[in-house]
Design a protein around this motif. Structure first.
Motif, PDB file in Angstrom:
ATOM      1  N   GLN A  18      42.831  22.768 -40.955  1.00 55.21           N
ATOM      2  CA  GLN A  18      43.103  23.648 -42.089  1.00 55.21           C
ATOM      3  C   GLN A  18      42.832  25.104 -41.740  1.00 55.21           C
ATOM      4  N   ALA A  21      45.880  26.402 -39.939  1.00 56.57           N
ATOM      5  CA  ALA A  21      46.980  26.630 -40.880  1.00 56.57           C
ATOM      6  C   ALA A  21      46.701  27.836 -41.769  1.00 56.57           C
ATOM      7  N   ALA A  22      45.448  27.978 -42.250  1.00 58.18           N
ATOM      8  CA  ALA A  22      45.108  29.087 -43.140  1.00 58.18           C
ATOM      9  C   ALA A  22      45.254  30.425 -42.431  1.00 58.18           C
ATOM     10  N   ALA A  25      48.836  31.328 -42.089  1.00 54.75           N
ATOM     11  CA  ALA A  25      49.470  31.659 -43.369  1.00 54.75           C
ATOM     12  C   ALA A  25      48.916  32.932 -43.980  1.00 54.75           C
ATOM     13  N   ALA A  43      49.773  27.848 -46.992  1.00 55.76           N
ATOM     14  CA  ALA A  43      49.186  26.997 -45.963  1.00 55.76           C
ATOM     15  C   ALA A  43      49.689  25.567 -46.054  1.00 55.76           C
ATOM     16  N   GLN A  46      52.497  23.957 -43.922  1.00 55.29           N
ATOM     17  CA  GLN A  46      52.342  23.690 -42.495  1.00 55.29           C
ATOM     18  C   GLN A  46      51.797  22.278 -42.274  1.00 55.29           C
ATOM     19  N   TYR A  49      47.949  21.713 -42.064  1.00 49.84           N
ATOM     20  CA  TYR A  49      47.205  21.695 -43.328  1.00 49.84           C
ATOM     21  C   TYR A  49      47.433  20.371 -44.063  1.00 49.84           C
ATOM     22  N   THR A 208      39.677  26.950 -48.371  1.00 51.09           N
ATOM     23  CA  THR A 208      40.876  27.483 -47.722  1.00 51.09           C
ATOM     24  C   THR A 208      40.731  28.980 -47.482  1.00 51.09           C
ATOM     25  N   GLU A 212      40.300  31.331 -43.863  1.00 50.30           N
ATOM     26  CA  GLU A 212      41.371  32.283 -43.543  1.00 50.30           C
ATOM     27  C   GLU A 212      40.920  33.265 -42.471  1.00 50.30           C
TER      28      GLU A 212
END
Length: 274
Positions: A18, A21-22, A25, A43, A46, A49, A208, A212
């Motif tokens: 995650q 992905a975060a 994104a 996110a 993807q 995620y 999430t 990031e």
């Protein structure tokens, strides 16, 4: 305990997927808030995620099974192992180099879990008061409030605070699981059900955002602390969780050692940007 450890593996691996992905994104300007629903929507497009969410779902089922058989403090400490899993997986997928101190911290977490597993008894049979259930709902709402302002913190502490808030939300879920008897319509009047839904949703959003930017392990360390200490105290004080006869000292030591190992990983494990 096997289910709790399996949940830790799922959650720890999901955190890294995650995070990847975060970060992919994320937008450079950010939102200034820790509750960033738009980031989640970007996110979730993807595969990493989505795979992380799948692992979270499997881990949650394993966590529920564990909570129905062993005390909350044992499950919470077992989930602390997710930080060790995160560090090891991050070393593989994010190219993070773990120092000897970090590998030592992983070993400390495992040692604490071993002691706790030997000392843990069966789960308590307390049903919880209405005040406890309403308190859980209030804490879940507070988690959202903290997340809304934590996004404005300096980058160094942002991931840790957001992770801690997310962990508190997941801690609400842990306790709420014990306060929900069944899936009958009668439970629609149970505040613990709404605490579970609000706490879980808020925790996902905040985690999430925490992933990031900043350290994956720092965010997960906050997560671990939030979902271990508070729920453990609630389980002992209100739900009747107890260790095996004569092994209270070993349970306390194991819990403390596992959390200390998690804190050590939080201090030394600072992944570099991929």
């Amino acid at each position: 305990m096997v289910c709790a450890l399996g949940a830790a593996v799922c959650f720890g691996t999901a955190s890294v997927l995650q995070a990847m992905a975060a970060r992919a994104a994320a937008r450079p300007e950010g939102t200034g808030s820790g509750v960033d629903a738009a980031l989640f929507l970007r996110a979730v497009r993807q595969w990493r995620y989505v795979a992380g969410l799948g692992l979270d779902a499997v881990g949650f089922v394993l966590q529920i099974i564990a909570l129905r058989h062993v005390p909350i403090y044992a499950v919470g400490a077992a989930l602390a192992a997710s930080l060790a899993v995160t560090a090891v997986v991050a070393a593989r997928l994010l190219g993070v180099r773990l120092s000897r101190l970090e590998w030592g911290a992983v070993a400390v977490v495992c040692a604490g879990l071993l002691m706790l597993g030997l000392a843990s008894g069966e789960e308590g049979h307390g049903v919880g008061t209405l005040a406890l259930k309403l308190g859980l709902l209030a804490v879940a709402g507070l988690v959202l409030l903290v997340g809304a302002v934590a996004g404005r913190l300096p980058e160094g502490s942002r991931a840790l605070v957001l992770g801690l808030a997310a962990g508190t939300g997941f801690g609400v879920v842990e306790v709420a699981v014990r306060l929900i008897d069944s899936l009958s319509l009668r439970e629609l009047r149970n505040p613990a059900l709404y605490a579970l839904l609000l706490g879980g949703a808020a925790a996902f959003l905040l985690l999430t955002s925490a992933l990031e930017r900043g350290s994956v392990t720092a965010a997960t360390a906050g997560l671990v602390l939030g979902e271990t200490v508070g729920p453990a105290l609630v389980g002992v004080a209100w739900l009747g969780d107890r260790p095996r006869e004569g092994l209270a000292w070993l349970a306390v030591t194991g819990f403390a050692v596992a959390v200390a190992g998690a804190l050590a990983l939080s201090r030394f494990g600072e992944p570099k940007e991929p």
